[in-house]
Design a protein around this motif. Structure first.
Motif, mmCIF file in Angstrom:
data_model
loop_
_atom_site.group_PDB
_atom_site.id
_atom_site.type_symbol
_atom_site.label_atom_id
_atom_site.label_comp_id
_atom_site.label_asym_id
_atom_site.label_seq_id
_atom_site.Cartn_x
_atom_site.Cartn_y
_atom_site.Cartn_z
ATOM 1 N N GLY A 178 -52.131 101.239 -74.760
ATOM 2 C CA GLY A 178 -53.464 101.150 -75.331
ATOM 3 C C GLY A 178 -54.271 102.350 -74.878
ATOM 4 N N SER A 179 -55.181 102.819 -75.702
ATOM 5 C CA SER A 179 -56.049 103.921 -75.315
ATOM 6 C C SER A 179 -57.381 103.360 -74.866
ATOM 7 C CB SER A 179 -56.261 104.878 -76.487
ATOM 8 O OG SER A 179 -57.220 105.860 -76.157
ATOM 9 N N LEU A 180 -57.669 103.518 -73.564
ATOM 10 C CA LEU A 180 -58.968 103.057 -73.075
ATOM 11 C C LEU A 180 -60.076 103.954 -73.638
ATOM 12 C CD1 LEU A 180 -58.191 102.284 -69.316
ATOM 13 C CD2 LEU A 180 -58.327 100.689 -71.244
ATOM 14 N N SER A 181 -59.828 105.244 -73.679
ATOM 15 C CA SER A 181 -60.785 106.171 -74.285
ATOM 16 C C SER A 181 -60.895 105.840 -75.767
ATOM 17 C CB SER A 181 -60.294 107.607 -74.102
ATOM 18 O OG SER A 181 -60.981 108.488 -74.965
ATOM 19 N N CYS A 182 -62.103 105.591 -76.238
ATOM 20 C CA CYS A 182 -62.233 105.155 -77.623
ATOM 21 C C CYS A 182 -63.584 105.547 -78.190
ATOM 22 C CB CYS A 182 -62.038 103.642 -77.724
ATOM 23 S SG CYS A 182 -63.347 102.667 -76.956
ATOM 24 N N PHE A 183 -63.696 105.370 -79.478
ATOM 25 C CA PHE A 183 -64.938 105.647 -80.200
ATOM 26 C C PHE A 183 -65.069 104.688 -81.364
ATOM 27 C CE2 PHE A 183 -68.387 107.842 -82.178
ATOM 28 C CZ PHE A 183 -68.152 107.739 -83.532
ATOM 29 N N ASP A 184 -66.285 104.235 -81.581
ATOM 30 C CA ASP A 184 -66.621 103.578 -82.832
ATOM 31 C C ASP A 184 -68.119 103.777 -83.041
ATOM 32 O OD1 ASP A 184 -66.708 101.910 -85.153
ATOM 33 O OD2 ASP A 184 -65.026 100.771 -84.372
ATOM 34 N N ASP A 185 -68.646 103.279 -84.147
ATOM 35 C CA ASP A 185 -70.056 103.499 -84.444
ATOM 36 C C ASP A 185 -70.976 102.561 -83.675
ATOM 37 O OD1 ASP A 185 -69.740 104.311 -88.015
ATOM 38 O OD2 ASP A 185 -69.411 105.472 -86.190
ATOM 39 N N TYR A 186 -70.417 101.722 -82.840
ATOM 40 C CA TYR A 186 -71.258 100.801 -82.084
ATOM 41 C C TYR A 186 -70.816 100.844 -80.624
ATOM 42 C CZ TYR A 186 -67.278 97.558 -82.218
ATOM 43 O OH TYR A 186 -66.046 96.971 -82.070
ATOM 44 N N PRO A 187 -71.702 100.488 -79.693
ATOM 45 C CA PRO A 187 -71.333 100.510 -78.275
ATOM 46 C C PRO A 187 -70.382 99.355 -77.971
ATOM 47 C CG PRO A 187 -73.584 99.698 -78.550
ATOM 48 C CD PRO A 187 -73.113 100.084 -79.916
ATOM 49 N N ALA B 95 -57.080 111.253 -80.203
ATOM 50 C CA ALA B 95 -55.671 111.099 -80.575
ATOM 51 C C ALA B 95 -55.291 109.624 -80.475
ATOM 52 C CB ALA B 95 -54.783 111.947 -79.657
ATOM 53 N N ALA B 96 -56.205 108.763 -80.907
ATOM 54 C CA ALA B 96 -56.046 107.321 -80.679
ATOM 55 C C ALA B 96 -54.777 106.754 -81.297
ATOM 56 C CB ALA B 96 -57.272 106.576 -81.215
ATOM 57 N N ALA B 97 -54.332 107.321 -82.411
ATOM 58 C CA ALA B 97 -53.192 106.744 -83.121
ATOM 59 C C ALA B 97 -51.862 107.042 -82.452
ATOM 60 C CB ALA B 97 -53.171 107.257 -84.555
ATOM 61 N N TYR B 98 -51.859 107.883 -81.423
ATOM 62 C CA TYR B 98 -50.598 108.225 -80.754
ATOM 63 C C TYR B 98 -50.154 107.152 -79.776
ATOM 64 C CZ TYR B 98 -50.606 113.119 -82.342
ATOM 65 O OH TYR B 98 -50.544 114.262 -83.090
ATOM 66 N N TYR B 99 -51.070 106.280 -79.375
ATOM 67 C CA TYR B 99 -50.781 105.459 -78.205
ATOM 68 C C TYR B 99 -50.017 104.175 -78.494
ATOM 69 C CZ TYR B 99 -53.289 108.806 -75.496
ATOM 70 O OH TYR B 99 -53.649 109.979 -74.881
ATOM 71 N N ALA B 100 -50.397 103.450 -79.528
ATOM 72 C CA ALA B 100 -49.685 102.194 -79.800
ATOM 73 C C ALA B 100 -48.192 102.424 -80.008
ATOM 74 C CB ALA B 100 -50.302 101.482 -80.994
ATOM 75 N N GLY C 117 -45.504 113.831 -77.160
ATOM 76 C CA GLY C 117 -44.777 113.978 -75.914
ATOM 77 C C GLY C 117 -45.678 114.391 -74.769
ATOM 78 N N VAL C 118 -46.622 115.288 -75.046
ATOM 79 C CA VAL C 118 -47.555 115.721 -73.998
ATOM 80 C C VAL C 118 -48.456 114.556 -73.596
ATOM 81 C CG1 VAL C 118 -49.409 117.300 -73.404
ATOM 82 C CG2 VAL C 118 -47.514 118.091 -74.835
ATOM 83 N N LEU C 119 -48.963 113.825 -74.587
ATOM 84 C CA LEU C 119 -49.847 112.687 -74.269
ATOM 85 C C LEU C 119 -49.077 111.626 -73.482
ATOM 86 C CD1 LEU C 119 -51.736 112.367 -77.668
ATOM 87 C CD2 LEU C 119 -52.560 113.404 -75.558
ATOM 88 N N GLN C 120 -47.830 111.438 -73.848
ATOM 89 C CA GLN C 120 -47.005 110.483 -73.102
ATOM 90 C C GLN C 120 -46.801 110.970 -71.678
ATOM 91 O OE1 GLN C 120 -43.374 109.463 -75.121
ATOM 92 N NE2 GLN C 120 -42.488 108.620 -73.247
ATOM 93 N N ALA C 121 -46.617 112.269 -71.518
ATOM 94 C CA ALA C 121 -46.440 112.837 -70.182
ATOM 95 C C ALA C 121 -47.693 112.622 -69.339
ATOM 96 C CB ALA C 121 -46.123 114.330 -70.287
#
Lengths: 782, 131
Positions: free
Chosen positions: A455-464, A445-450, B98-102
């Motif tokens: 910032g989302s520390l949990s992440c993924f890409d095709d490279y380490p 759900a990376a796009a929810y954070y900005a 909202g849940v992720l924010q929580a």
């Protein structure tokens, strides 16, 4: 009566001429293309503000969103992306797509709405591009218009928005690049402006397939043009033309190529891809129906759809000598798409070439078939038109062929709509305006954070991704003192590329920033250091305003090179504007050395040499120690076993004796890669042997659960520490640990031991250690 | 007098494809977006508690599924976390955002349930070769 019959007989010819002339007129043709593109992209337009929740769509949308925020909210060029993985070099992320003209759509409309319009614009460009390319190769205007959707609306573009792969629409630009090369080979030097610009656009638009494939096809165009030319002067002009295109394309794309090369040099791409398609799958992919379920594609059917009718038309009209090179190209593309399925294929040869060795989905070469079909169709239709002008009877097959192509185009709409309708959409997240901080996040759900200033520390890409293992998602302050008692630090201002801090220190102290270190960071006071992979600054005692800035050499040098290249392109463009194609050639002949200017900023920045080298941070063992070390720990037993590929098992030991059945053993294996990395996919096998025989295995892919052997650096001790659960049943006594390396798969095999060193070796298994196992829970430890 | 108008008409007609793209762009820009109002704190706290309560169980399952692979364990856990967040969002009047924010607020503010210690760190991204 005779007059009426005359009119009727001339009607098809007049109609044909009218249609041909209309198709040749850009406003009419582009109107047709715009209407078709609108119909194809309509479901995306109608759901433009919604967010695609598919896993790839999330992080790819996030990249674009973070770039928009940098520009729109902070007024900064998107160099550093603090919102993902704890901070990544945005310009060096291969999948970011903001360095392309379509970025203005994301800026103006927002990422999601901008993506929908970007798709529309590139669909339109794809159709116009393949039209012009087909015409350049002798195709009829009417045929090229009718066949254009075969390429531009092929199956690859139907599924791309569903996955969030907007950057795959970079493939729509391939015909323009090829057109430019073709033009130069024919002495139309305007192509020397077009091809480099398009190739640079494709590089800036992200993704790792479109630009290399385009370059390969451009190379083919050059070779095809050179073959059969005997005139040396003409050969020289063509060779110079090809060189100019390559030089300008690389220079224009330098702002992306240099950072990407730097990033992938530290952390090569790892995702394996697919084995390729069987011939049956290829048939399904080209003419079958798309199989979809809840936002996912099932199987290869329809994924590279061109349509059975279009394919039939192309084949039916290909029975002429001039079609042979095109047929060969299409067959080569099909063969390449088989990947590793059969004995060999061009895919295995291409994998030997740098850059192409990272392209691991061979079926994507089927886009070349979608490129060839419209060209063959347009060329064949031109021949039919010529026959129809001589004999009216040929108007019937001509009409049938055109009708089939139009019907094919109609059928191509459905997969686009079906794929768009199967997306899992969600409302866009609301913005929460507050100071930026890292969150633990969620890469799914990376796009929810900005939008929520996180910032989302949990992440993924095709490279380490080079990430610090000590990033935290729960800090009260993102900037803090390593030793809090030494003073106080507070944030004055924050933006992606610039962080301003106020520090009051009683003694020299280290300020840590909860983001990844990169050599491109610099500080106005003190020295930037890498502290367990974190960005940190050693600040002297006193009161200071510390400003950290991100300005990596690769971005500065790359941008300067690109700007110079843009100037050179403008210079050639001015020559073309004033005197046409020949003027460009004369300019190059008289002052072509000026093109070398583009290398000046590159060399100037590279010679500065002030930026520390970028190496990935050492991951940690389960006990928090560095995986990368200079030598095995002193308590380890030297083994010095040499295996194939220059791999060495330096030492090993088992810790935490005495052990009990049902307990755990802490095993350490210390590896080293001397000269080359282990083959991709190499894994470690561990066998536990009790007095009665084999009792357990602890095979694993990643050393210390963190990093694969083939990703680890050369010339370092690689500490592979794992907790091995001991089975509840087994015989007490002396157990043995045997280990080695193997490559799984269809031809699974152990890596052979070349020199047993100080260890016992049997069947390419190395006896690492022995330990005593008790049968009860009674411990006699003090 | 008619000539300039005719010319203007010709130019406008020539720009038809441009107008089509602009019209579609305007449509894309003006499609209304679904609104997601901010949930009250009590609901956010319940969301946090619901999701985090399952963290130990999900992490144990991930460790069994991906032994000796820290990032894959994290990745699998986060997948389950999102599924749980979506489940809660569907049942209550709160968005997934909202849940992720929580979850973020709860981690930062040390919200209950205190019997569960959610992890605030992540394993560095080390993608698998195959999925």
């Amino acid at each position: 009566m005779a007059e009426a019959e005359n009119v009727r007989a001339r009607f098809p010819r007049r109609l044909g001429r009218y249609l041909r002339q209309s198709c040749a007129r850009a406003p009419v043709r582009l109107t047709v293309f715009a209407v078709f593109a609108t119909i194809v992209a309509w479901p995306l337009i109608e759901t433009a503000p919604a967010m695609n929740t598919f896993r790839d769509a999330q992080y790819l949308r996030a990249y674009e969103d973070h770039a928009v925020r940098s520009v729109a909210e902070q007024g900064q060029f998107p160099l550093w992306d603090p919102y993902y993985c704890g901070g990544v070099y945005a310009l060096g992320s291969p999948q970011s797509r903001y360095l392309a003209p379509t970025f203005v759509l994301s800026l103006g409309l927002g990422v999601a709405r901008g993506a929908a319009v970007t798709v529309l614009v590139l669909l339109l460009m794809g159709m116009e591009g393949i039209y012009r390319y087909a015409r350049e190769h002798g195709g009829s205007s009417l045929g090229a218009v009718a066949a254009a959707p075969v390429f531009a609306a092929s199956g690859l573009f139907a599924t791309a928005p569903m996955h969030g792969w907007i950057h795959f629409f970079g493939f729509e630009l391939i015909p323009w690049a090829l057109l430019g090369v073709c033009q130069v080979m024919r002495g139309k030097w305007r192509g020397a402006l077009l091809a480099p610009a398009i190739l640079a656009w494709m590089v800036g638009f992200g993704g790792t397939y479109a630009a290399p494939m385009a370059a390969l096809l451009c190379g083919y165009e050059v070779v095809r043009a050179l073959a059969g030319v005997r005139d040396r002067r003409r050969l020289a002009r063509m060779g110079i033309g090809a060189g100019v295109i390559a030089w300008l394309a690389l220079s224009l794309a330098a702002v992306r190529l240099w950072p990407i090369a730097e990033t992938l040099g530290v952390a090569p791409r790892v995702v394996m891809g697919t084995e390729g398609y069987t011939l049956s799958h290829i048939g399904d992919a080209l003419v079958g129906d798309l199989q979809l379920r809840r936002g996912e594609v099932l199987g290869p059917s329809g994924q590279f759809y061109v349509g059975a009718m279009a394919l039939a038309v192309a084949i039916a009209l290909a029975f002429r000598r001039a079609a042979i090179p095109w047929i060969v190209v299409a067959l080569l593309a099909v063969w390449t798409a088989t990947g590793n399925h059969y004995a060999t294929s061009p895919y295995t040869w291409l994998r030997q070439i740098p850059v192409f060795e990272a392209l691991r989905y061979p079926e994507r070469y089927l886009i070349v078939v979608a490129l060839v079909v419209p060209v063959l169709a347009a060329q064949g239709i031109r021949r039919l038109e010529a026959r129809a002008r001589r004999r009216a009877g040929w108007a019937v097959p001509l009409g049938v062929v055109l009708a089939l192509l139009v019907a094919n185009a109609v059928l191509q709409v459905a997969p686009h709509h079906a794929a768009a309708d199967t997306r899992q959409l969600a409302p866009p997240p609301a913005a929460v305006d507050r100071p930026f901080a890292q969150a633990r996040g969620n890469r799914w759900a990376a796009a929810y954070y900005a939008p929520m200033s996180r910032g989302s520390l949990s992440c993924f890409d095709d490279y380490p991704v080079p990430m610090s293992p000590v990033l935290r998602g729960d800090r009260a302050r993102e900037e803090y003192l390593l030793t809090p008692s030494k003073g106080h630090v507070a944030r004055n201002a924050w933006s992606p590329n610039r962080i301003a801090l106020h520090a009051e220190l009683d003694e020299p102290a280290r300020v840590r920033i909860n983001q990844n270190w990169h050599p491109g960071w610099d500080a106005s006071v003190g020295e930037v250091v890498r502290d367990e992979g974190l960005l940190a600054v050693d600040v002297p005692a006193g009161t200071h305003e510390v400003v950290l800035r991100f300005a990596p050499q690769s971005a500065i040098g790359g941008a300067a090179t690109t700007l110079v290249a843009l100037g050179l392109l403008g210079w050639l463009g001015l020559a073309w504007w004033r005197g046409g194609d020949e003027s460009v050639w004369h300019t190059l002949r008289r002052r072509g050395y000026v093109l070398a200017l583009s290398v000046v900023p590159l060399m100037a920045v590279a010679s500065l040499g002030s930026q520390p080298p970028w190496t990935p941070p050492s991951p940690h063992t389960p006990e928090g120690e560095d995986v990368f070390a200079d030598a095995p720990p002193p308590e380890a037993t030297p083994l010095n076993v040499a295996l194939a590929h220059g791999l060495v098992l330096e030492a090993g030991h088992v810790r935490g004796e005495p052990f009990e059945l049902g307990g755990t053993a802490m095993l350490e294996l210390d590896w080293r890669q001397r000269h080359t990395r282990a083959p991709p996919g190499t894994q470690v096998f561990v066998h536990l042997q009790a007095p009665g025989g084999h009792v357990a295995s602890a095979d694993h892919r990643k050393l210390s659960s963190q990093i694969r052997l083939d990703q680890a650096p050369l010339g370092r001790t690689l500490r592979d520490v794992i907790e091995v659960p001991l089975p509840h049943r087994g015989r007490a006594g002396t157990w043995e640990v045997w280990a080695g390396l193997w490559i799984p798969g269809e031809h699974a095999h152990r890596l052979p031991v070349r020199d047993a060193g100080d260890a016992k070796v049997a069947n390419h298994r190395i006896r690492v250690a022995t330990f005593q196992v008790r049968s009860t829970g009674v411990s006699d430890a003090p | 007098m008619g000539f300039p108008l005719r010319r203007l008409g010709q130019v406008a007609a020539a720009l038809t494809p441009f107008w089509i793209v602009v019209a579609v762009g305007v449509r894309a820009a003006t499609v209304p977006a679904e609104d997601t109002p901010r949930a009250p704190e009590a609901l956010r706290r319940r969301a946090y508690e619901f999701v985090v309560r399952a963290e130990p169980r999900h992490r144990r399952a991930a460790a069994r599924k991906f032994p000796y692979d820290a990032w894959s364990q994290d990745d699998d856990f986060h997948n389950k976390e999102l599924q749980r967040a979506r489940f809660f969002a569907r049942r209550r009047d709160i968005s997934v955002a909202g849940v992720l924010q929580a979850i973020d607020e709860g981690l930062r503010g040390n919200w209950p349930p205190h019997l569960v210690e959610p992890r605030a760190t992540v394993a560095p991204c080390r993608p698998r070769v195959r999925y």
